[in-house]
Structures are given as C-alpha cells and as structure tokens.
Design a protein around this motif. Sequence first.
Motif, short mmCIF file in Angstrom:
data_model
loop_
_atom_site.label_atom_id
_atom_site.label_comp_id
_atom_site.label_asym_id
_atom_site.label_seq_id
_atom_site.Cartn_x
_atom_site.Cartn_y
_atom_site.Cartn_z
N ALA A 91 44.43 34.45 37.32
CA ALA A 91 43.95 35.78 38.58
C ALA A 91 45.42 35.40 39.17
O ALA A 91 45.79 34.61 39.90
CB ALA A 91 42.31 35.52 39.00
N CYS A 124 46.14 43.43 43.10
CA CYS A 124 44.76 41.60 42.14
C CYS A 124 44.53 42.15 41.13
O CYS A 124 44.24 42.87 40.39
CB CYS A 124 44.33 41.46 43.25
N SER A 125 44.84 41.36 40.05
CA SER A 125 44.02 41.12 38.62
C SER A 125 43.62 39.93 38.43
O SER A 125 44.14 38.55 38.61
CB SER A 125 45.17 41.24 37.42
N VAL A 126 42.64 40.18 37.24
CA VAL A 126 41.87 38.87 36.53
C VAL A 126 41.82 38.29 35.16
O VAL A 126 41.34 40.07 35.14
CB VAL A 126 40.31 38.06 37.92
N PHE A 160 38.19 33.87 40.80
CA PHE A 160 38.13 35.70 41.59
C PHE A 160 38.17 35.38 43.34
O PHE A 160 39.17 35.51 44.61
CB PHE A 160 37.68 37.16 41.24
N SER A 168 43.11 46.68 43.51
CA SER A 168 42.97 46.24 42.22
C SER A 168 42.82 47.47 41.30
O SER A 168 42.57 48.54 41.80
CB SER A 168 41.81 45.54 41.91
N SER A 170 34.04 43.72 35.26
CA SER A 170 34.85 43.56 36.07
C SER A 170 34.71 44.97 37.31
O SER A 170 34.93 44.53 38.62
CB SER A 170 36.42 44.56 35.87
#
Length: 168
Positions: free
Chosen positions: A73, A89-91, A107, A124, A133
Amino acid sequence: MGSADSEILVRDGVVEDLPVLADIYNHYVGHSSAALYTEPLSVAAMQTRFEAAKAENYAFLVAERAGKVVGFAYCNDFRPHGVYQLPECSVFLAQGVTRQGIGRKLFGALIEQMRKTGVAGLVSVIVGGNPGSNVLHQISGFHLAGVLTKVGTKMGRFVDIELWQLHF
C-alpha cells in the motif's frame, strides 16, 4: 498457531521488494479492472512510484506473511498540481490472500502513518464493481465522494471510477 492478522508483518517497503510488488500489481493489470493499465508495469516504473512516494514523505508499506511479501500500500500525489493537498492511496494484495484481514491491517497502517504526517486526509480512486475494495475503504473510515461513469474500457467493458475520501 495465531490468527492470520498476528502472522502479518507490515513494514516500510524497500527497493528489493519492487520486483515482487510489480508482479502483484501486474496480476491486476492482466486479470482484473482494478488496475486500469493495459500493459504490465515494469520494475523501473514501480521504482518511480516508490521514489515519488518517498520524496513526498508518503507511506510505502508492504505486508509479509512467513517472510513472503503478500501485499503493498502506498500514497502518491492525487493530482500533480500544486493546489491539491490530499494524497491518493492504493492497496494491492497478492493473488490468493484477499479476504484474510491482510488488506485491513496493511491499509490501517498506511492510514495511521499518513495521519502522522499532518495531511488533512486521503483520497482513493477505485474502479466500480470492486466490492472488496469498497468494504475495505468503508471500514477504514472513507466515504464515497463521487462516481465518474464510463471513463474508460478494460477487458471489453466500460468502467466507472469511484472517488473515496477520508478526512482526519
């Protein structure tokens, strides 16, 4: 044996992780609409993301289970223009390890690390039709701020983009 959550180590990412992270990401490029790229991401491109996050003092974290990287992440600039203040943000999790609490732990650590930087919140961008998600973001305190419909195509279908936001 402990719970799956206690078996997960979340740590800062390092350059040596980048080939594995590119592989994790590229699974989504080739098999899902969760990553809106159509060509695999090179290790060099992943390194550019890593270095950009570090240059901005943004979090770039990995999750390990039994010494193996199983997810990552990170945050980057939401838009590369000077007026935007909320990082995006990304995971991403490795194939076969979703729905095991790993994403929640990873996260959550990312959010806490970013909270400490003094940013006002996070954004996000999620491809529509991704309930896992969506749930992860909801339980992490994000709210759906808007939807852009039919912004692109992937795997032969139109995709929507959901904008999720968390204020600290």
